[in-house]
Design an enzyme around this catalytic site. Structure first.
Site, mmCIF file in Angstrom:
data_model
loop_
_atom_site.group_PDB
_atom_site.id
_atom_site.type_symbol
_atom_site.label_atom_id
_atom_site.label_comp_id
_atom_site.label_asym_id
_atom_site.label_seq_id
_atom_site.Cartn_x
_atom_site.Cartn_y
_atom_site.Cartn_z
ATOM 1 C CG HIS A 386 -79.950 1.879 68.869
ATOM 2 N ND1 HIS A 386 -80.167 0.797 68.040
ATOM 3 C CD2 HIS A 386 -80.553 2.926 68.259
ATOM 4 C CE1 HIS A 386 -80.852 1.186 66.971
ATOM 5 N NE2 HIS A 386 -81.097 2.467 67.075
ATOM 6 C CG HIS A 387 -84.272 1.604 73.619
ATOM 7 N ND1 HIS A 387 -84.635 2.409 74.673
ATOM 8 C CD2 HIS A 387 -83.559 0.580 74.148
ATOM 9 C CE1 HIS A 387 -84.163 1.887 75.809
ATOM 10 N NE2 HIS A 387 -83.500 0.786 75.519
ATOM 11 C CG HIS A 466 -82.202 8.594 64.481
ATOM 12 N ND1 HIS A 466 -81.403 8.488 63.361
ATOM 13 C CD2 HIS A 466 -81.510 9.337 65.366
ATOM 14 C CE1 HIS A 466 -80.265 9.122 63.571
ATOM 15 N NE2 HIS A 466 -80.298 9.646 64.782
ATOM 16 C CD GLU A 491 -80.617 6.805 58.128
ATOM 17 O OE1 GLU A 491 -80.293 5.941 58.946
ATOM 18 O OE2 GLU A 491 -81.756 7.285 58.057
HETATM 19 C C1 NOJ Z 1 -82.600 4.487 61.156
HETATM 20 C C2 NOJ Z 1 -81.704 5.417 61.895
HETATM 21 O O1 NOJ Z 1 -81.738 6.694 61.317
HETATM 22 C C3 NOJ Z 1 -80.315 4.834 61.863
HETATM 23 O O2 NOJ Z 1 -79.398 5.729 62.447
HETATM 24 C C4 NOJ Z 1 -80.314 3.492 62.544
HETATM 25 O O3 NOJ Z 1 -79.057 2.926 62.407
HETATM 26 C C5 NOJ Z 1 -81.353 2.559 61.928
HETATM 27 N N1 NOJ Z 1 -82.601 3.208 61.807
HETATM 28 C C6 NOJ Z 1 -81.534 1.293 62.752
HETATM 29 O O4 NOJ Z 1 -82.100 1.601 63.986
HETATM 30 CA CA CA Z 2 -83.541 7.470 59.667
#
Ligand code: NOJ
Ligand code: CA
Length: 687
Positions: A386-387, A466, A491
């Protein structure tokens, strides 16, 4: 790969109509047409005054005469006065294969019309427009050759229009463009005349019932096209600008992305279209066996519901021991990846819209990247990287190569990236060291996102973006662009105001998903973390609908997004998530109306089982599906996960019935869907 390909290239000089090609063009206005292979769609292009095109479907005007052209800074543009001076036609009928996808074989059958427009002035006097007519819609693109007076180019206005005859009587499903929340809006359902500036895919339904979706394909080195209602019923291309106000900076020769119009007699037809993929270039990466579809769990939802934190401290989610616990769970239940967010330095303090704080090679002290990846390797589970850039793209670019190399060293083959920053607030540092703020969908970022894909490919890493640029089918050319977000995902049910309404996932397939796979992250089993009812933040669905999402919202990677303990508490329902594949031999949309309900049938790749997912909006309904997609003569055990008789999303979302039936292709199945309910079925082949 190509099983059959017929390529004809007939050039019509049309000399009878011409007095001269490049001088004294006094030909009369004319119309040139091309039709789809089934003859239902016809594009007609006319050069009377402003070059323009129109589109008919079954004798109904879908697009009435609409402008073509573009204007430049400090150079002549392509607008009125240009005449059609050369016409060539071609036909393609071929089949090609997706290394992963919603289907394996894709048919590309279209008729092409390549028009050269010329004027008799002495500089910048020639433009080409290539049109393709498929049975599922059309595409056209501008091709601008190198020519006198046109080398470095700045586009100041793309003149493309999409005009409708019945805008007031047509219904559109759309999200606003140029907003602070990028693509993450609740969909509007309005008449087309009430649309202002919208993102694409922009889907609408004509009074006749014909469904249309405007989008683009192969968005490379160009600004995204949004559409703006210039006059009632006339939607105009509105390119997202750079921070300095210019739209596209390029040089000749260049090609614009394809402007696409998917057309179908009904809503379901849009879902079965391959138009966007067909208008992209073939795979440029060669062997992509390292791009692997699959299912993952992760240290993720806990942060969104405030059970854990991205930042360090007592509630830190991304610890070595927690990651190993997730890896145990993944290995036990057949998941191949564990996403870990919040593992690297930068999450303490104000990270939102402030990505300069992130270091992509430095883990927090309580996260041992070597240890977890070795642990995972023994269990057949990979760490998923994850970045989060928080929109500081220069900071990310400077670290990118090292960051991907670090992950590659630890066996990571998939990285989720994030660009959390308000729309228009992407931070870059230009050549002179000056900070500039860009849009997520302007030309600068279109190139930046693709740069991360090609850099990642060098490390055999696939990217799940994302806060992305919208999908335009580039997964065909770069198959390691495995998924992306680009709409409101799960989310929003944790913290969004409001959470996603019941109709959201009944709109997504007909809008966002027409562009390509979406990392929605389905599978929330515990909806009571803030209490049930209609007012709290929670998934506004039944449990069965959470299962249906795995089949309805196509992605080659699917997350089981909830906490392991919530799956452990309901293993019978979890079985569906364990069983459902993410890579398909074939997919068929079998029922649906935009914003109301939808049903998909998909056949697993390299296997005989079929799966069905069906869901509804806030209205309960019964849908009856023909099972004629099943293989003739084969028997199947239908393992059905559906809403119970008392299920309704507000206070009784967990009422789920799991039942088995023997069926074959002659049968039908009736599914009672609760309010915001769904059904998920595995058809297990028996013989
Ligand atoms: C938004 C992303 O959609 C989500 O999946 C992620 O957890 C957060 N940003 C933090 O990077
Ligand atoms: Ca998002």
């Amino acid at each position: 790969m190509t099983t059959r390909a017929i390529m004809k290239n007939i050039v019509f000089p049309l000399s009878a109509l011409f007095i001269g090609l490049f001088s004294n063009i006094t030909v009369m206005a004319k119309t040139v047409s091309v039709s789809s292979p089934d003859n239902k769609i016809t594009i007609s292009v006319n050069d009377d005054n402003q070059p323009n095109y129109q589109v008919m479907f079954n004798d109904e005007p879908v697009i009435t005469p609409s402008a073509l052209g573009m204007l430049f800074k400090n150079a002549h543009g392509f607008s009125d006065g240009f005449k059609i001076t050369a016409v060539s036609k071609a036909t393609v009928d071929s089949t090609w294969q997706l290394p992963w996808g919603e289907r394996k074989n894709v048919v590309d059958n279209h008729n092409e019309l390549l028009l050269t427009f010329t004027t008799d002035r002495d500089s910048a006097n020639q433009y080409k427009v290539r049109f393709r007519a498929f049975n599922d819609g059309i595409g056209f693109r501008y091709e601008v050759p190198k020519q006198n007076g046109l080398t470095q180019v700045e586009i100041t206005n793309e003149l493309t229009e999409f005009s409708l005859a019945n805008a007031k009587e047509s219904t559109a499903w759309w999200i606003p463009a140029r907003g602070w929340n990028r693509y993450e809006y609740v969909y509007n359902t309005t008449d087309v005349e009430s649309v202002d500036r919208a993102h694409t895919p922009f889907t609408f339904k004509l009074p006749s019932g014909t469904h249309v979706s405007i989008h683009e394909a192969a968005l490379i080195d160009y600004a995204a096209m949004t559409i703006n209602q210039k006059r009632p019923g006339t939607l105009k291309a509105d390119l997202t600008p750079w921070s300095d106000g210019s739209l596209v900076k390029t040089k000749t020769n260049f090609k614009s992305p394809w402007r696409t119009i998917q057309i179908s007699k009904d809503a379901v037809g849009l879902l079965n279209s391959n138009l966007i993929l067909n208008l992209n270039e073939p795979n440029k990466l060669g062997d992509v066996s390292w791009v692997e579809p699959g299912k993952y769990v992760g240290i993720w939802w806990g942060m969104h519901i405030n059970a854990t934190t991205w930042g360090s401290g007592e509630k830190h989610g991304a610890t070595t021991s927690e990651t190993m616990r997730y890896m145990d769970f993944a290995a036990e239940h057949g998941f191949d990846g564990v996403l870990v967010e919040g593992w690297n330095i930068g999450w303490d303090g104000e990270w939102f819209s402030n990505g300069d704080v992130f270091n992509f090679s430095k883990p927090y002290d309580d996260f041992d990247i070597a240890k977890v990846s070795q642990y995972g390797a023994k269990k057949g589970v990979r760490l998923i990287g994850h970045h989060e850039t928080s929109g500081s793209v220069t900071n990310y670019r400077n670290q990118m190569s090292d960051a991907y190399a670090l992950y590659q060293k630890h066996g990571v083959s998939q990285v989720k990236t994030g660009y959390v920053a308000d729309g228009g607030n992407i931070k870059r540092i230009d050549e002179n060291g000056i900070v500039k703020k860009e849009w997520h969908d302007g030309q600068f970022m279109v190139n930046e996102y693709l740069h991360s894909i090609t850099e990642a490919a060098k490390h055999k890493i696939s990217i799940n973006t994302h806060e992305p640029i919208k999908a335009t089918g580039l997964r065909r050319t770069y198959p390691n662009w495995i998924a992306r977000e680009g709409a409101r995902g799960q989310e929003f049910n944790a913290w969004g105001t409001p959470p996603n309404p019941p109709e959201h996932t009944a709109i997504l397939p007909f809008t966002r998903l027409l562009a390509g796979p979406m990392d929605f992250t389905p599978g929330i089993f515990d909806m009571s973390f803030n209490g049930l009812g209609s007012e709290s933040n929670r998934p506004q669905t039944t449990l069965a609908k959470q299962l249906a999402l795995y089949v309805v919202l196509y992605s080659p990677i699917q997350m089981a997004a909830d906490l392991p303990k919530n799956y452990q508490a309901n293993m019978p329902a979890f079985q569906f998530i364990k069983d459902v594949p993410t890579d398909w031999h074939e997919s068929i949309a079998i029922a649906g109306e935009v914003g109301d309900f939808v049903a998909f049938a998909r056949q697993e790749r390299d296997g005989d089982d079929w799966y069905v997912g069906s869901l509804t909006d806030e209205n309960a309904r019964k849908i009856t599906l023909k099972l004629d997609f099943l293989e003739k003569g084969k028997n199947y055990q239908a393992q059905i996960y559906r809403d119970g008789d008392k299920a309704e999303w507000i206070n009784n979302p967990y009422d789920l019935i799991i039942e088995n039936k023997h069926v074959n292709f002659t049968d039908t199945i009736t599914l009672p869907l609760a309010t915001s309910g769904g059904a998920a079925i595995r058809f297990k082949a028996l013989d």
